[in-house]
Design a protein around this motif. Sequence first.
Motif, PDB file in Angstrom:
ATOM      1  N   THR A  44       0.853  -1.181   0.000  1.00 22.80           N
ATOM      2  CA  THR A  44       0.000   0.000   0.000  1.00 22.80           C
ATOM      3  C   THR A  44       0.891   1.234   0.000  1.00 22.80           C
ATOM      4  O   THR A  44       2.024   1.180   0.451  1.00 22.80           O
ATOM      5  N   ALA A  45       0.361   2.331  -0.487  1.00 24.47           N
ATOM      6  CA  ALA A  45       1.168   3.548  -0.584  1.00 24.47           C
ATOM      7  C   ALA A  45       1.481   4.095   0.802  1.00 24.47           C
ATOM      8  O   ALA A  45       0.602   4.220   1.650  1.00 24.47           O
ATOM      9  N   VAL A  46       2.737   4.411   1.014  1.00 18.79           N
ATOM     10  CA  VAL A  46       3.156   4.997   2.282  1.00 18.79           C
ATOM     11  C   VAL A  46       2.984   6.513   2.238  1.00 18.79           C
ATOM     12  O   VAL A  46       2.714   7.140   3.240  1.00 18.79           O
ATOM     13  N   LYS A  47       3.082   7.081   1.054  1.00 19.32           N
ATOM     14  CA  LYS A  47       3.051   8.526   0.900  1.00 19.32           C
ATOM     15  C   LYS A  47       1.907   8.911  -0.044  1.00 19.32           C
ATOM     16  O   LYS A  47       1.641   8.226  -1.026  1.00 19.32           O
ATOM     17  N   VAL A  48       1.247  10.024   0.248  1.00 17.02           N
ATOM     18  CA  VAL A  48       0.203  10.525  -0.635  1.00 17.02           C
ATOM     19  C   VAL A  48       0.789  11.594  -1.535  1.00 17.02           C
ATOM     20  O   VAL A  48       1.848  12.154  -1.254  1.00 17.02           O
ATOM     21  N   ASP A  49       0.093  11.884  -2.635  1.00 19.94           N
ATOM     22  CA  ASP A  49       0.581  12.920  -3.546  1.00 19.94           C
ATOM     23  C   ASP A  49       0.294  14.309  -2.978  1.00 19.94           C
ATOM     24  O   ASP A  49      -0.367  14.465  -1.960  1.00 19.94           O
ATOM     25  N   ARG A  50       0.795  15.334  -3.658  1.00 19.83           N
ATOM     26  CA  ARG A  50       0.668  16.699  -3.169  1.00 19.83           C
ATOM     27  C   ARG A  50      -0.786  17.161  -3.129  1.00 19.83           C
ATOM     28  O   ARG A  50      -1.197  17.897  -2.228  1.00 19.83           O
ATOM     29  N   ALA A  51      -1.588  16.714  -4.080  1.00 23.01           N
ATOM     30  CA  ALA A  51      -3.008  17.079  -4.078  1.00 23.01           C
ATOM     31  C   ALA A  51      -3.718  16.485  -2.858  1.00 23.01           C
ATOM     32  O   ALA A  51      -4.581  17.120  -2.262  1.00 23.01           O
ATOM     33  N   GLY A  52      -3.339  15.281  -2.471  1.00 24.73           N
ATOM     34  CA  GLY A  52      -3.914  14.658  -1.286  1.00 24.73           C
ATOM     35  C   GLY A  52      -3.508  15.372  -0.016  1.00 24.73           C
ATOM     36  O   GLY A  52      -4.286  15.480   0.929  1.00 24.73           O
ATOM     37  N   GLU A  53      -2.268  15.876   0.031  1.00 23.02           N
ATOM     38  CA  GLU A  53      -1.838  16.651   1.188  1.00 23.02           C
ATOM     39  C   GLU A  53      -2.603  17.960   1.285  1.00 23.02           C
ATOM     40  O   GLU A  53      -2.956  18.402   2.375  1.00 23.02           O
ATOM     41  N   THR A  54      -2.863  18.586   0.138  1.00 20.84           N
ATOM     42  CA  THR A  54      -3.580  19.861   0.131  1.00 20.84           C
ATOM     43  C   THR A  54      -5.039  19.660   0.545  1.00 20.84           C
ATOM     44  O   THR A  54      -5.584  20.439   1.328  1.00 20.84           O
ATOM     45  N   ALA A  55      -5.657  18.615   0.020  1.00 15.78           N
ATOM     46  CA  ALA A  55      -7.060  18.352   0.351  1.00 15.78           C
ATOM     47  C   ALA A  55      -7.218  17.871   1.790  1.00 15.78           C
ATOM     48  O   ALA A  55      -8.262  18.071   2.398  1.00 15.78           O
ATOM     49  N   GLY A  56      -6.199  17.257   2.329  1.00 18.62           N
ATOM     50  CA  GLY A  56      -6.262  16.703   3.679  1.00 18.62           C
ATOM     51  C   GLY A  56      -6.118  15.198   3.632  1.00 18.62           C
ATOM     52  O   GLY A  56      -6.659  14.548   2.727  1.00 18.62           O
ATOM     53  N   LEU A  57      -5.394  14.651   4.576  1.00 15.86           N
ATOM     54  CA  LEU A  57      -5.125  13.213   4.563  1.00 15.86           C
ATOM     55  C   LEU A  57      -6.373  12.384   4.807  1.00 15.86           C
ATOM     56  O   LEU A  57      -6.498  11.280   4.277  1.00 15.86           O
ATOM     57  N   ASP A  58      -7.304  12.898   5.586  1.00 14.93           N
ATOM     58  CA  ASP A  58      -8.540  12.144   5.815  1.00 14.93           C
ATOM     59  C   ASP A  58      -9.300  11.944   4.514  1.00 14.93           C
ATOM     60  O   ASP A  58      -9.805  10.858   4.232  1.00 14.93           O
ATOM     61  N   MET A  59      -9.381  12.993   3.710  1.00 21.90           N
ATOM     62  CA  MET A  59     -10.095  12.885   2.427  1.00 21.90           C
ATOM     63  C   MET A  59      -9.309  12.035   1.437  1.00 21.90           C
ATOM     64  O   MET A  59      -9.875  11.222   0.716  1.00 21.90           O
ATOM     65  N   ALA A  60      -7.981  12.200   1.402  1.00 25.96           N
ATOM     66  CA  ALA A  60      -7.158  11.472   0.437  1.00 25.96           C
ATOM     67  C   ALA A  60      -7.091   9.976   0.741  1.00 25.96           C
ATOM     68  O   ALA A  60      -7.136   9.153  -0.175  1.00 25.96           O
ATOM     69  N   ILE A  61      -7.007   9.621   2.006  1.00 21.47           N
ATOM     70  CA  ILE A  61      -6.827   8.214   2.365  1.00 21.47           C
ATOM     71  C   ILE A  61      -8.160   7.512   2.627  1.00 21.47           C
ATOM     72  O   ILE A  61      -8.405   6.412   2.133  1.00 21.47           O
ATOM     73  N   HIS A  62      -9.050   8.169   3.385  1.00 22.36           N
ATOM     74  CA  HIS A  62     -10.281   7.509   3.824  1.00 22.36           C
ATOM     75  C   HIS A  62     -11.518   7.934   3.037  1.00 22.36           C
ATOM     76  O   HIS A  62     -12.559   7.305   3.144  1.00 22.36           O
ATOM     77  N   GLY A  63     -11.416   9.048   2.288  1.00 22.34           N
ATOM     78  CA  GLY A  63     -12.558   9.512   1.524  1.00 22.34           C
ATOM     79  C   GLY A  63     -13.613  10.204   2.356  1.00 22.34           C
ATOM     80  O   GLY A  63     -14.772  10.269   1.963  1.00 22.34           O
ATOM     81  N   GLU A  64     -13.237  10.719   3.502  1.00 24.16           N
ATOM     82  CA  GLU A  64     -14.187  11.433   4.348  1.00 24.16           C
ATOM     83  C   GLU A  64     -13.476  12.590   5.038  1.00 24.16           C
ATOM     84  O   GLU A  64     -12.267  12.587   5.193  1.00 24.16           O
ATOM     85  N   ALA A  65     -14.241  13.596   5.409  1.00 25.93           N
ATOM     86  CA  ALA A  65     -13.669  14.765   6.063  1.00 25.93           C
ATOM     87  C   ALA A  65     -13.841  14.648   7.574  1.00 25.93           C
ATOM     88  O   ALA A  65     -14.921  14.339   8.063  1.00 25.93           O
ATOM     89  N   ALA A  66     -12.772  14.885   8.286  1.00 31.52           N
ATOM     90  CA  ALA A  66     -12.850  14.903   9.750  1.00 31.52           C
ATOM     91  C   ALA A  66     -12.901  16.333  10.230  1.00 31.52           C
ATOM     92  O   ALA A  66     -12.445  17.249   9.562  1.00 31.52           O
ATOM     93  N   TYR A  67     -13.507  16.544  11.379  1.00 33.73           N
ATOM     94  CA  TYR A  67     -13.599  17.869  12.001  1.00 33.73           C
ATOM     95  C   TYR A  67     -14.272  18.854  11.065  1.00 33.73           C
ATOM     96  O   TYR A  67     -13.769  19.920  10.753  1.00 33.73           O
ATOM     97  N   VAL A  68     -15.447  18.523  10.599  1.00 32.34           N
ATOM     98  CA  VAL A  68     -16.198  19.364   9.660  1.00 32.34           C
ATOM     99  C   VAL A  68     -16.564  20.683  10.307  1.00 32.34           C
ATOM    100  O   VAL A  68     -16.622  21.713   9.644  1.00 32.34           O
ATOM    101  N   GLU A  69     -16.805  20.709  11.596  1.00 33.39           N
ATOM    102  CA  GLU A  69     -17.207  21.930  12.279  1.00 33.39           C
ATOM    103  C   GLU A  69     -16.141  23.012  12.220  1.00 33.39           C
ATOM    104  O   GLU A  69     -16.440  24.192  12.250  1.00 33.39           O
ATOM    105  N   SER A  70     -14.878  22.631  12.158  1.00 35.78           N
ATOM    106  CA  SER A  70     -13.820  23.625  12.193  1.00 35.78           C
ATOM    107  C   SER A  70     -13.521  24.235  10.827  1.00 35.78           C
ATOM    108  O   SER A  70     -12.725  25.138  10.726  1.00 35.78           O
ATOM    109  N   ILE A  71     -14.159  23.757   9.789  1.00 35.64           N
ATOM    110  CA  ILE A  71     -13.881  24.274   8.446  1.00 35.64           C
ATOM    111  C   ILE A  71     -14.664  25.536   8.190  1.00 35.64           C
ATOM    112  O   ILE A  71     -15.723  25.783   8.516  1.00 35.64           O
TER     113      ILE A  71
END
Length: 71
Positions: A44-71
Amino acid sequence: MLWPDGLLRGNSRFYLVQLVAVLLSSVWAFVFTYVMLWIIDRITAVKVDRAGETAGLDMAIHGEAAYVESI
């Protein structure tokens, strides 16, 4: 006792034995970690791409947003 006197009394042998042990264990830990990460990266990939880092690791890896209230 095997080494009755320490480094401060002129016996450097025990210090050198410990130094070699620390160096060998450090090299072992580095090589083992490197090999394990190489194996995990093949499964499995150990590192995410730059777009995944920008979008957030929760969205890039799990496909869901964490801490929605703080956005």
